[in-house]
Design a protein around this motif. Structure first.
Motif, PDB file in Angstrom:
ATOM      1  N   PRO A  31       4.992  -7.063  20.456  1.00  0.00           N
ATOM      2  CA  PRO A  31       6.214  -6.270  20.425  1.00  0.00           C
ATOM      3  C   PRO A  31       5.948  -4.903  21.030  1.00  0.00           C
ATOM      4  CG  PRO A  31       5.186  -6.288  18.261  1.00  0.00           C
ATOM      5  CD  PRO A  31       4.332  -7.142  19.152  1.00  0.00           C
ATOM      6  N   ILE A  46      12.080  -4.590   7.768  1.00  0.00           N
ATOM      7  CA  ILE A  46      11.654  -5.989   7.958  1.00  0.00           C
ATOM      8  C   ILE A  46      10.168  -6.054   8.301  1.00  0.00           C
ATOM      9  CG2 ILE A  46      13.902  -6.887   8.663  1.00  0.00           C
ATOM     10  CD1 ILE A  46      12.864  -6.781  11.546  1.00  0.00           C
ATOM     11  N   CYS A  47       9.605  -4.937   8.730  1.00  0.00           N
ATOM     12  CA  CYS A  47       8.176  -4.924   9.065  1.00  0.00           C
ATOM     13  C   CYS A  47       7.358  -4.712   7.786  1.00  0.00           C
ATOM     14  CB  CYS A  47       7.874  -3.812  10.058  1.00  0.00           C
ATOM     15  SG  CYS A  47       6.124  -3.732  10.475  1.00  0.00           S
ATOM     16  N   PRO A  48       6.488  -5.653   7.431  1.00  0.00           N
ATOM     17  CA  PRO A  48       5.770  -5.543   6.158  1.00  0.00           C
ATOM     18  C   PRO A  48       4.682  -4.477   6.144  1.00  0.00           C
ATOM     19  CG  PRO A  48       5.028  -7.468   7.374  1.00  0.00           C
ATOM     20  CD  PRO A  48       6.171  -6.891   8.149  1.00  0.00           C
ATOM     21  N   ALA A  51       5.090  -0.850  10.722  1.00  0.00           N
ATOM     22  CA  ALA A  51       4.752  -0.593  12.125  1.00  0.00           C
ATOM     23  C   ALA A  51       5.982  -0.376  12.989  1.00  0.00           C
ATOM     24  CB  ALA A  51       3.917  -1.749  12.687  1.00  0.00           C
ATOM     25  N   LEU A  52       7.178  -0.521  12.407  1.00  0.00           N
ATOM     26  CA  LEU A  52       8.408  -0.306  13.167  1.00  0.00           C
ATOM     27  C   LEU A  52       9.065   0.978  12.696  1.00  0.00           C
ATOM     28  CD1 LEU A  52      10.239  -3.755  13.226  1.00  0.00           C
ATOM     29  CD2 LEU A  52       9.031  -2.641  15.084  1.00  0.00           C
ATOM     30  N   VAL A  61       7.263   0.911  18.171  1.00  0.00           N
ATOM     31  CA  VAL A  61       6.342  -0.048  17.568  1.00  0.00           C
ATOM     32  C   VAL A  61       4.941   0.559  17.565  1.00  0.00           C
ATOM     33  CG1 VAL A  61       5.298  -2.330  17.768  1.00  0.00           C
ATOM     34  CG2 VAL A  61       7.687  -2.009  18.402  1.00  0.00           C
ATOM     35  N   CYS A  66       0.374  -3.370  13.887  1.00  0.00           N
ATOM     36  CA  CYS A  66       1.169  -4.608  13.859  1.00  0.00           C
ATOM     37  C   CYS A  66       0.279  -5.805  13.516  1.00  0.00           C
ATOM     38  CB  CYS A  66       1.810  -4.799  15.235  1.00  0.00           C
ATOM     39  SG  CYS A  66       2.502  -6.430  15.500  1.00  0.00           S
ATOM     40  N   ILE A  67       0.747  -6.632  12.581  1.00  0.00           N
ATOM     41  CA  ILE A  67      -0.034  -7.809  12.191  1.00  0.00           C
ATOM     42  C   ILE A  67       0.550  -9.106  12.767  1.00  0.00           C
ATOM     43  CG2 ILE A  67      -0.982  -6.817  10.071  1.00  0.00           C
ATOM     44  CD1 ILE A  67       1.263  -8.474   8.595  1.00  0.00           C
ATOM     45  N   CYS A  69       3.446 -10.596  12.527  1.00  0.00           N
ATOM     46  CA  CYS A  69       4.148 -11.507  11.625  1.00  0.00           C
ATOM     47  C   CYS A  69       5.367 -12.115  12.309  1.00  0.00           C
ATOM     48  CB  CYS A  69       4.573 -10.762  10.366  1.00  0.00           C
ATOM     49  SG  CYS A  69       5.882  -9.566  10.672  1.00  0.00           S
ATOM     50  N   MET A  70       5.777 -11.533  13.435  1.00  0.00           N
ATOM     51  CA  MET A  70       6.895 -12.010  14.273  1.00  0.00           C
ATOM     52  C   MET A  70       8.258 -11.835  13.611  1.00  0.00           C
ATOM     53  SD  MET A  70       5.242 -15.418  15.913  1.00  0.00           S
ATOM     54  CE  MET A  70       3.462 -15.564  16.041  1.00  0.00           C
ATOM     55  N   ARG A  71       8.327 -11.051  12.538  1.00  0.00           N
ATOM     56  CA  ARG A  71       9.625 -10.848  11.888  1.00  0.00           C
ATOM     57  C   ARG A  71      10.572 -10.018  12.744  1.00  0.00           C
ATOM     58  NH1 ARG A  71       7.707  -9.696   5.685  1.00  0.00           N
ATOM     59  NH2 ARG A  71       6.541 -11.614   5.498  1.00  0.00           N
ATOM     60  N   CYS A  72      10.050  -9.296  13.702  1.00  0.00           N
ATOM     61  CA  CYS A  72      10.938  -8.459  14.517  1.00  0.00           C
ATOM     62  C   CYS A  72      11.313  -9.128  15.828  1.00  0.00           C
ATOM     63  CB  CYS A  72      10.305  -7.093  14.760  1.00  0.00           C
ATOM     64  SG  CYS A  72       8.771  -7.148  15.699  1.00  0.00           S
ATOM     65  N   TRP A  81       9.600  -8.321  23.310  1.00  0.00           N
ATOM     66  CA  TRP A  81       8.273  -8.938  23.189  1.00  0.00           C
ATOM     67  C   TRP A  81       7.733  -9.197  24.575  1.00  0.00           C
ATOM     68  CZ3 TRP A  81       5.407 -10.989  18.881  1.00  0.00           C
ATOM     69  CH2 TRP A  81       5.887 -10.527  17.652  1.00  0.00           C
TER      70      TRP A  81
END
Ligand code: SF4
Ligand code: SF4
Length: 237
Positions: A31, A46-48, A51-52, A61, A66-67, A69-72, A81
């Protein structure tokens, strides 16, 4: 063995150096900070890992945290992306030119979950074929030019990492692979970790990602050897 069938279909046994390839593996890319968004539809929570961040003109970003997780991924968030693999950043010039085709790498598992090591292991197989670049894994730090660290550096591994670095001859470079090695990643708040390789040894090249795909790790090694254009730019600046 999808790589085997692909090789039979395309007639290409290994990736060509310099060939345009996407970062195959567990991630669809990375991202990146996006300039144009409908900010009212965007929730940074939404970023755990935080990082957002929303900005007036877009979404920022923090890729070093960023890990993946693809939630974004759209449509959940208006984040772009990017399907590239040049994720590494160099803070030091490459090793001297005479090392370029004979680099020996000592890998230290400093508390890795298995993900980064798994991606690293792919480089030694026939698809990426690391050896054709003149890069070899060393069984001892005394012959190593590059120290490659994975994991958040557990307290128990601190001394081992320090001693490995001290045993390597000069000139040498340190590469931190994965967000754990950059800053502790998901384990940063644990009492049992140091919070990244730079807390113990000087880090020259960083590769974010959780885990970074094999091509991103290869990009870091290109920066160390001077085989990439960016490396030459760092050396000249
Ligand atoms: S992929 Fe996950 S961790 Fe990375 S910025 Fe997006 S939400 Fe955050
Ligand atoms: S960066 Fe991710 S994949 Fe690599 S060791 Fe840490 S948690 Fe595991």
């Amino acid at each position: 063995m999808p790589w085997f069938w692909e090789g039979l279909k395309t007639g290409v046994r290994t990736l060509r150096p310099g060939a345009v390839r996407l970062p195959s593996g567990v991630t669809p890319g990375r991202p990146t900070t996006t300039a144009v968004t409908a900010r009212d539809r965007f929730d940074a929570n939404i970023c755990p890992v935080g990082a957002l961040a929303g900005r007036d003109a877009g979404v920022a970003v923090d890729f070093d945290h960023c890990i993946h997780c693809m939630r974004c991924q759209p449509p959940k968030a208006p984040v772009h992306w990017q399907n590239d693999y040049r994720w590494a950043q160099a803070a030091a010039p490459p090793l001297p030119h005479r090392f370029q085709r004979s680099i020996h790498v000592r890998i230290v598992d400093a508390g890795d979950c298995g993900g980064c090591l798994s991606e690293l292991r792919q480089l030694l197989g026939p698809v990426y074929s690391l050896h054709r670049y003149g890069i070899y894994v060393s069984p001892t730090p005394r012959d190593a030019d590059v120290l490659l660290v994975v994991g958040p550096v557990t307290v128990g591994m601190r001394v081992a990492l320090e001693e490995t670095y001290a045993a390597m001859p000069d000139p040498k470079r340190v590469v931190a692979v994965g967000v754990c090695a950059l800053n502790g990643g998901l384990f940063a708040d644990s009492f049992a970790v140091m919070g990244g390789a730079s807390r113990v040894v000087p880090v020259d090249v960083t590769v974010p990602g959780c885990p970074p795909p094999p091509l991103a790790i290869l990009h870091a090694l290109e920066l160390v050897t001077g085989l990439s254009r960016e490396t030459r730019e760092v050396a000249e600046s």
